[in-house]
Each structure stands twice: as C-alpha cells, then as structure tokens.
Motif scaffolding. Sequence first.
Motif, PDB file in Angstrom:
ATOM      1  N   TRP A   6       0.810  -1.216   0.000  1.00  0.00           N
ATOM      2  CA  TRP A   6       0.000   0.000   0.000  1.00  0.00           C
ATOM      3  C   TRP A   6       0.840   1.262   0.000  1.00  0.00           C
ATOM      4  N   THR A   7       2.142   1.153   0.246  1.00  0.00           N
ATOM      5  CA  THR A   7       2.995   2.345   0.229  1.00  0.00           C
ATOM      6  C   THR A   7       3.006   2.989  -1.154  1.00  0.00           C
ATOM      7  N   GLN A   8       2.624   2.240  -2.172  1.00  0.00           N
ATOM      8  CA  GLN A   8       2.623   2.751  -3.541  1.00  0.00           C
ATOM      9  C   GLN A   8       1.287   3.376  -3.947  1.00  0.00           C
ATOM     10  N   CYS A   9       0.331   3.403  -3.043  1.00  0.00           N
ATOM     11  CA  CYS A   9      -0.991   3.964  -3.336  1.00  0.00           C
ATOM     12  C   CYS A   9      -1.122   5.322  -2.640  1.00  0.00           C
ATOM     13  N   PRO A  10      -1.155   6.418  -3.418  1.00  0.00           N
ATOM     14  CA  PRO A  10      -1.186   7.752  -2.814  1.00  0.00           C
ATOM     15  C   PRO A  10      -2.481   8.089  -2.075  1.00  0.00           C
ATOM     16  N   ALA A  11      -3.514   7.291  -2.234  1.00  0.00           N
ATOM     17  CA  ALA A  11      -4.801   7.586  -1.596  1.00  0.00           C
ATOM     18  C   ALA A  11      -4.860   7.122  -0.145  1.00  0.00           C
ATOM     19  N   GLU A  13      -2.680   5.953   3.742  1.00  0.00           N
ATOM     20  CA  GLU A  13      -1.536   6.180   4.598  1.00  0.00           C
ATOM     21  C   GLU A  13      -1.606   5.252   5.801  1.00  0.00           C
ATOM     22  N   ARG A  26      -6.182   8.463   3.258  1.00  0.00           N
ATOM     23  CA  ARG A  26      -5.384   9.631   3.649  1.00  0.00           C
ATOM     24  C   ARG A  26      -6.264  10.688   4.321  1.00  0.00           C
ATOM     25  N   GLN A  58     -11.666   8.330  -3.919  1.00  0.00           N
ATOM     26  CA  GLN A  58     -10.953   7.567  -2.898  1.00  0.00           C
ATOM     27  C   GLN A  58     -11.200   6.071  -3.065  1.00  0.00           C
ATOM     28  N   ALA A  80       1.783   3.148 -10.572  1.00  0.00           N
ATOM     29  CA  ALA A  80       0.602   3.949 -10.246  1.00  0.00           C
ATOM     30  C   ALA A  80       0.055   4.580 -11.510  1.00  0.00           C
TER      31      ALA A  80
END
Length: 89
Positions: A6-11, A13, A26, A58, A80
């Motif tokens: 999930w670190t590669q998904c900007p949506a 945290e 996020r 989201q 991404a």
Amino acid sequence: MASLDWTQCPAVESVPGKRSGAWVFRDTRTPVSVVFENLEAGATISEVMEWFHLSHEQVTAVLEFAARSLDAPPGMQAPALAVDAHTLR
C-alpha cells in the motif's frame, strides 16, 4: 485478500498510533479494509461512500490499485496510474 504494498498507493496512509498503524484513507481514520469487506458483503460502491464518508475517487483509487497490483507479475508492483472516476460505478 493478498498482501499488497500500500505504500505505492497515494490515496492511503499508515500512521503509527492512528488505527494501530492500519492502512487508512489519507487524512481519515477509515481503514481501507472497509471497502473490500463491505463490497464482499454485497454493498455497492455508493453505499460504501455514504456509510464511510468517502469520495468516489478515494474508493476507486484503492480498487484500481488493488486490481493493478494483483495483475502484476510476481515480485513486481504495478505502476501507479491516474484514477479515472468513471471506471467503476
């Protein structure tokens, strides 16, 4: 569900001390897992959005990320891509 990076998904945290470090949307306290759990139980994307106060962007961001990640060859994370809000309805 398969383990995703999930670190590669900007949506999303993960913040230590916030929901025990679980992956959340996020700037929220809503775990990503609620999307998958509720869709699996038969909810619609619209219902998930309403129940958890999430935007369509989201929800589609995590669904598209998961789909791309699961389609990626073993050992490789899918790159991404921009979220298309019209893809999933």
